[in-house]
Each structure stands twice: as structure tokens, then as C-alpha cells.
Design a protein around this motif. Sequence first.
Motif, PDB file in Angstrom:
ATOM      1  N   ARG A  27     -15.718 -22.285  -9.446  1.00 39.28           N
ATOM      2  CA  ARG A  27     -16.443 -23.498  -9.887  1.00 39.28           C
ATOM      3  C   ARG A  27     -15.991 -24.535  -9.088  1.00 39.28           C
ATOM      4  O   ARG A  27     -17.003 -25.480  -8.566  1.00 39.28           O
ATOM      5  CB  ARG A  27     -16.346 -23.808 -11.348  1.00 39.28           C
ATOM      6  CG  ARG A  27     -17.351 -24.859 -11.697  1.00 39.28           C
ATOM      7  CD  ARG A  27     -18.718 -24.821 -11.702  1.00 39.28           C
ATOM      8  NE  ARG A  27     -19.185 -26.068 -12.284  1.00 39.28           N
ATOM      9  CZ  ARG A  27     -20.515 -26.435 -11.829  1.00 39.28           C
ATOM     10  NH1 ARG A  27     -21.123 -25.932 -10.762  1.00 39.28           N
ATOM     11  NH2 ARG A  27     -21.310 -27.560 -12.639  1.00 39.28           N
ATOM     12  N   VAL A 141     -15.656 -25.622 -16.749  1.00 40.75           N
ATOM     13  CA  VAL A 141     -15.950 -24.227 -17.030  1.00 40.75           C
ATOM     14  C   VAL A 141     -16.032 -24.142 -18.585  1.00 40.75           C
ATOM     15  O   VAL A 141     -16.958 -23.387 -18.830  1.00 40.75           O
ATOM     16  CB  VAL A 141     -15.113 -23.179 -16.281  1.00 40.75           C
ATOM     17  CG1 VAL A 141     -15.354 -21.897 -16.619  1.00 40.75           C
ATOM     18  CG2 VAL A 141     -15.148 -23.639 -14.931  1.00 40.75           C
ATOM     19  N   ARG A 148     -21.561 -18.383 -18.939  1.00 36.34           N
ATOM     20  CA  ARG A 148     -21.179 -17.828 -17.960  1.00 36.34           C
ATOM     21  C   ARG A 148     -20.630 -16.322 -18.135  1.00 36.34           C
ATOM     22  O   ARG A 148     -20.881 -15.577 -17.394  1.00 36.34           O
ATOM     23  CB  ARG A 148     -19.915 -18.728 -17.188  1.00 36.34           C
ATOM     24  CG  ARG A 148     -20.286 -19.922 -16.569  1.00 36.34           C
ATOM     25  CD  ARG A 148     -19.089 -20.727 -16.435  1.00 36.34           C
ATOM     26  NE  ARG A 148     -19.570 -22.147 -15.660  1.00 36.34           N
ATOM     27  CZ  ARG A 148     -20.098 -22.346 -14.689  1.00 36.34           C
ATOM     28  NH1 ARG A 148     -19.979 -21.469 -13.652  1.00 36.34           N
ATOM     29  NH2 ARG A 148     -20.634 -23.616 -14.185  1.00 36.34           N
TER      30      ARG A 148
END
Length: 319
Positions: A27, A141, A148
Motif C-alpha cells: 500500500r 491499511v 483487503r
Amino acid sequence: MTLIRLGPEALRASRFALSPLAETLSRLIVLRLEIDGGRPGADAAALARWLDGDPFAAGLLRLVSATKYLPDFVAIPPASMSTRLADELAVMRGFTDARARATVAESVRFAWKTDHTGWVETDGVAGRVADVFARGWERFVEPDWARRRAVMERDIRHRAGVLALSGWRHAIDGVGKVRWAGPDAIRFSAQGHEDRIVGAEGLVLVPHTGTVGQWTCEDGSRIALVYPARGALDQPRIVPGGVGRLIGAGRARILAQLRAPATPSQLAVLLGVSLGTVSGHLAALREAGVVVGRRSGRTVYYERTPLGDDLAAMTQRRM
């Protein structure tokens, strides 16, 4: 050409794992490249503001986004599907300054941007790096980790199914740019690095949700291969009106997500709706013959039928 060599014993021990650290690295690299592209989104703009005030983090991310050899302290092989970021960062913090500087020097050798490396002379450098990744995880994240993880678990489920039917050769083929190069080896890179020999612990396959990027993580005899997961985090956009309006936006979105098989729980996470809502839509879609459920152990995975593929194509376009 760089090969990863796996004998029969290594193949038998190979497995899948998840890595919060690898996902955070992926990321941050994507956002760093977005900054370089000159049109940063909200997250990339937030990262740019952070890096403007933190030369250490700026130098670190500049290097890891511009090298073909990642420093060892950011490429740590995960242990299992339940790997915790705290455990990965604890391994990172265990690097001595001498070891950290040596692996950064090796990374710089394979970088196309080699300036701004003074940050590595900081005392306790690995601890500072761990702090950067902890902050990156928390900001970019963790808020979206459930979604995810659902994408990565779908990829693993797909490859596990291929593995059960056809073996590791077919399960690994198509992982990033990896290709088989012989009966006991896969081609990892066109670069002329030393071949990796996978021992009795097997190769650990680790998906991430970035669209590009693959790398190896090594710690003694443990070797992991990190690769882009099938599917994407971006939500396909449903074309207003037409067939999408006929079947309803909720069902159209489920059809779009089922470009790869998924469980009702995964769909609920990916779409941000309740499990009851997903189950109701799936029941209607199943009755219409556009999706089918297939049981794997105690879990039911849904996938589109050919009719579902045609219907999805008429209701969506990519963002």
C-alpha cells in the motif's frame, strides 16, 4: 534469470499465508508512486504531507519504491494465515544497525533512485523503520483490513481449489509473473540474482491487494513469495439505468464482485452491507440461474454461471 527451486519435499510442505506487513508495504509503495505521478488521491496526499515532515520515512519509502531488491527488514516471511503485524514488526526490530545498513546497501545497488539514503545512519534504524510501518498500517491499511483480507482469502481459496485438482504446478502458474522453468523450478525474475533453494519448510505463498509487485521474503531456510491477488479492491461501477436498474443496484454489485467466487460473508465485507442483505440477493440470483453455490467443507462459495457472466457484462464497467 532468477529461479526458485523446489523439490518434491518442498512442494509437499508449501502453503499459503497472510502478511499485514506485506500488505502495508504494498500500500505504501502504491501511494508513493501515486505521489510521483502528480495526481495523488486523498490517501496519497495524506502520505505526502507525512513524508514532507519526516525525512526518515521519506528516504525509506523512496528506496523501497525504487529498487528490485528490498531490504531484508521489510521482507519478512509470514508464518500462517493468522500472522499478526506486531509479530512481524518484532522481527524487524531485532535487526542490528550493522545488519540493517548492510541490507540497505545491497538494496541501493539495485535501485534506480539512489539518493536520500542518509536516513540509514540513524541509530536504532530498524526500530525507526518498524515505527514507520506501524504508522502506515494504522493510517492506510487497518481501516480497510477486513475488505483487503476478503480479497486475499478469495485468491487463496481459488488457488487451493486448483491445487487440489491439478497440483502445485497449476496453482503457482500465473502467480504474478512467475512461470515454471523446469520440473523442479519456477522463474521468479528476469534479473540475474542467485537462485533460491526452497528446503523442507516449503514455499509460503502470500497474496497482497496491490495491482502489481512481487517479491521474495527470506529468513534462513524460510522463503515466501509475495504476489498480487486475483481480483481487485476497486468496486466495479454499475452503469445507471438499463439492466442494472432492472435487477437492482444491490444484485448488480454482487454479480460484479462474483468475477471470482466468494462466500456470503466475504461479499458482505466487500460491499459494506449486512449478511442478511447479501443472502437475500443471492437467493434471488440463484433462483434466476445467474449464480450457483458450491460447498467446500462447511463453507458455500458462490460464483456466476455463464448467464451470470453475460448479465454482469451488461450492468457494469470498471472504475
